[in-house]
Design a protein around this motif. Structure first.
Motif, PDB file in Angstrom:
ATOM      1  N   UNK A  76       0.827  -1.212   0.000  1.00 63.34           N
ATOM      2  CA  UNK A  76       0.000   0.000   0.000  1.00 63.34           C
ATOM      3  C   UNK A  76       0.859   1.259   0.000  1.00 63.34           C
ATOM      4  N   UNK A  77       1.851   1.310   0.884  1.00 65.72           N
ATOM      5  CA  UNK A  77       2.738   2.469   0.961  1.00 65.72           C
ATOM      6  C   UNK A  77       3.985   2.061   1.741  1.00 65.72           C
ATOM      7  N   UNK A  78       5.122   2.017   1.057  1.00 61.32           N
ATOM      8  CA  UNK A  78       6.361   1.570   1.703  1.00 61.32           C
ATOM      9  C   UNK A  78       6.729   2.447   2.900  1.00 61.32           C
ATOM     10  N   UNK A  79       6.320   3.708   2.892  1.00 60.30           N
ATOM     11  CA  UNK A  79       6.698   4.612   3.983  1.00 60.30           C
ATOM     12  C   UNK A  79       6.028   4.271   5.306  1.00 60.30           C
ATOM     13  N   UNK A  80       4.963   3.471   5.278  1.00 59.44           N
ATOM     14  CA  UNK A  80       4.366   3.042   6.543  1.00 59.44           C
ATOM     15  C   UNK A  80       5.376   2.266   7.370  1.00 59.44           C
ATOM     16  N   UNK A  81       6.288   1.547   6.694  1.00 59.08           N
ATOM     17  CA  UNK A  81       7.330   0.809   7.379  1.00 59.08           C
ATOM     18  C   UNK A  81       8.521   1.709   7.685  1.00 59.08           C
ATOM     19  N   UNK A  82       9.002   2.420   6.679  1.00 61.92           N
ATOM     20  CA  UNK A  82      10.205   3.238   6.875  1.00 61.92           C
ATOM     21  C   UNK A  82       9.957   4.346   7.897  1.00 61.92           C
ATOM     22  N   UNK A  83       8.807   4.928   7.882  1.00 60.61           N
ATOM     23  CA  UNK A  83       8.512   6.026   8.816  1.00 60.61           C
ATOM     24  C   UNK A  83       7.619   5.517   9.956  1.00 60.61           C
ATOM     25  N   UNK A  84       8.096   4.456  10.600  1.00 58.70           N
ATOM     26  CA  UNK A  84       7.343   3.842  11.686  1.00 58.70           C
ATOM     27  C   UNK A  84       7.190   4.780  12.882  1.00 58.70           C
ATOM     28  N   UNK A  85       8.021   5.806  12.971  1.00 59.98           N
ATOM     29  CA  UNK A  85       7.999   6.706  14.129  1.00 59.98           C
ATOM     30  C   UNK A  85       7.125   7.939  13.908  1.00 59.98           C
ATOM     31  N   UNK A  86       6.317   7.953  12.844  1.00 59.65           N
ATOM     32  CA  UNK A  86       5.607   9.180  12.486  1.00 59.65           C
ATOM     33  C   UNK A  86       4.091   9.125  12.583  1.00 59.65           C
ATOM     34  N   UNK A  87       3.538   8.179  13.357  1.00 59.36           N
ATOM     35  CA  UNK A  87       2.073   8.102  13.470  1.00 59.36           C
ATOM     36  C   UNK A  87       1.631   9.061  14.578  1.00 59.36           C
ATOM     37  N   UNK A  88       1.416  10.315  14.208  1.00 62.08           N
ATOM     38  CA  UNK A  88       1.041  11.334  15.194  1.00 62.08           C
ATOM     39  C   UNK A  88       0.140  12.374  14.558  1.00 62.08           C
ATOM     40  N   UNK A  89      -0.526  13.128  15.420  1.00 59.99           N
ATOM     41  CA  UNK A  89      -1.334  14.257  14.984  1.00 59.99           C
ATOM     42  C   UNK A  89      -0.964  15.470  15.821  1.00 59.99           C
ATOM     43  N   UNK A  90      -1.186  16.650  15.250  1.00 58.17           N
ATOM     44  CA  UNK A  90      -0.932  17.897  15.966  1.00 58.17           C
ATOM     45  C   UNK A  90      -2.251  18.598  16.261  1.00 58.17           C
ATOM     46  N   UNK A  91      -2.259  19.344  17.374  1.00 60.99           N
ATOM     47  CA  UNK A  91      -3.412  20.158  17.696  1.00 60.99           C
ATOM     48  C   UNK A  91      -4.637  19.390  18.130  1.00 60.99           C
ATOM     49  N   UNK A  92      -4.469  18.188  18.659  1.00 59.62           N
ATOM     50  CA  UNK A  92      -5.626  17.391  19.101  1.00 59.62           C
ATOM     51  C   UNK A  92      -6.245  17.991  20.351  1.00 59.62           C
ATOM     52  N   UNK A  93      -5.421  18.587  21.199  1.00 61.74           N
ATOM     53  CA  UNK A  93      -5.929  19.217  22.408  1.00 61.74           C
ATOM     54  C   UNK A  93      -6.583  18.250  23.381  1.00 61.74           C
ATOM     55  N   UNK A  94      -6.136  16.999  23.353  1.00 62.92           N
ATOM     56  CA  UNK A  94      -6.678  16.001  24.266  1.00 62.92           C
ATOM     57  C   UNK A  94      -7.966  15.352  23.811  1.00 62.92           C
ATOM     58  N   UNK A  95      -8.570  15.837  22.719  1.00 61.14           N
ATOM     59  CA  UNK A  95      -9.835  15.274  22.238  1.00 61.14           C
ATOM     60  C   UNK A  95      -9.533  14.171  21.223  1.00 61.14           C
ATOM     61  N   UNK A  96      -9.024  13.060  21.696  1.00 66.51           N
ATOM     62  CA  UNK A  96      -8.594  11.988  20.806  1.00 66.51           C
ATOM     63  C   UNK A  96      -9.762  11.393  20.031  1.00 66.51           C
ATOM     64  N   UNK A  97     -10.875  11.186  20.715  1.00 70.57           N
ATOM     65  CA  UNK A  97     -12.025  10.597  20.037  1.00 70.57           C
ATOM     66  C   UNK A  97     -12.620  11.547  19.001  1.00 70.57           C
ATOM     67  N   UNK A  98     -12.512  12.838  19.240  1.00 67.33           N
ATOM     68  CA  UNK A  98     -13.006  13.807  18.271  1.00 67.33           C
ATOM     69  C   UNK A  98     -12.118  13.921  17.050  1.00 67.33           C
ATOM     70  N   UNK A  99     -10.823  13.646  17.238  1.00 70.13           N
ATOM     71  CA  UNK A  99      -9.866  13.804  16.142  1.00 70.13           C
ATOM     72  C   UNK A  99      -9.740  12.557  15.283  1.00 70.13           C
ATOM     73  N   UNK A 100     -10.044  11.389  15.861  1.00 71.74           N
ATOM     74  CA  UNK A 100      -9.803  10.129  15.162  1.00 71.74           C
ATOM     75  C   UNK A 100     -11.096   9.322  15.104  1.00 71.74           C
TER      76      UNK A 100
END
Length: 234
Positions: A76-100
């Protein structure tokens, strides 16, 4: 999708592709160290586990049969493996369920477009055996520190081989308070650097396969990291 999929390459073409991939690998881990972040490394998150098992051997066709979920993510996308350290979001403000949204927890709501979308696919992901009391280790490459780490485990009856992960499937199983930047166990692995932080987890009554879900609120910025790790109890 991998440029190697669906066609047979000559020995020269394979050699060129291998060199190009090696250059890409070095660029990610040399130019990217200053902006490196992290993930769960034990039990490994889906994409860290794929990188750990296949990053040095990514052209091996046996990945397709030995580790089919990593294979579909790689296709699907080789970078999912190479960039294993990049699963993040900015500006969630603690509202994880609202953001995801439900069904997209492992990709942090398709952060980075569709790069990590394959991590949300139910299936026979490689699962780490654990007891009902175990330790989760999260690696902080860039010494961000944390306002908190929270670790959830899916409820008994959830089947990660067939069910998409939703917020209602999770129960809090462990958490920390503030972890100052740099606090943790230093790594002597040159591919990691940084420090590892351990979180004690209790998940009574669990048997069989489950997902461990990690939320790491970094303290340096409103930047939140997420990760799905597959485990098997008992």
């Amino acid at each position: 999708m991998s440029v190697l999929a669906g066609r047979r390459l000559s020995p020269l073409a394979r050699a060129v592709a291998a060199v190009a991939a090696a250059v890409m690998f070095m660029m990610v881990f040399s130019a990217g160290t200053a902006s490196a972040h992290g993930s769960t490394i034990d039990p490994p998150s889906r994409n860290y586990g794929c990188w750990e098992r296949w990053g040095h051997d990514f052209q091996n066709p046996e990945m397709a049969t030995e580790d089919p979920m990593c294979w579909q993510a790689w296709q699907h996308d080789t970078n999912a493996m190479w960039q294993w350290n990049g699963v993040y979001r900015e500006g969630v403000g603690g509202d994880h369920e609202g953001a995801i949204p439900d069904g997209q927890l492992c990709s942090a709501g398709r952060t980075g477009g569709d790069r990590y979308a394959a991590l949300d696919v139910p299936g026979e992901w490689h699962a780490t055996p654990v007891a009902n009391e175990f330790t989760v280790t999260v690696h902080d490459q860039a010494l961000h520190g944390a306002d908190y780490y929270r670790v959830y485990v899916t409820k008994q009856g959830f089947d990660p081989t067939t069910d998409e992960l939703g917020w209602g499937d999770l129960e809090l199983a462990g958490q920390t308070g503030v972890v100052p930047p740099g606090e943790g166990t230093p790594s002597d692995d040159p591919a990691l650097g940084g420090v590892s932080v351990s979180i004690d987890v209790e998940a009574p009554g669990r048997t069989g396969r489950h997902i461990v879900y990690m939320i790491w609120q970094a303290s340096h910025f409103d930047q939140t990291f997420y990760g799905c790790s597959d485990v098997v109890f008992g």
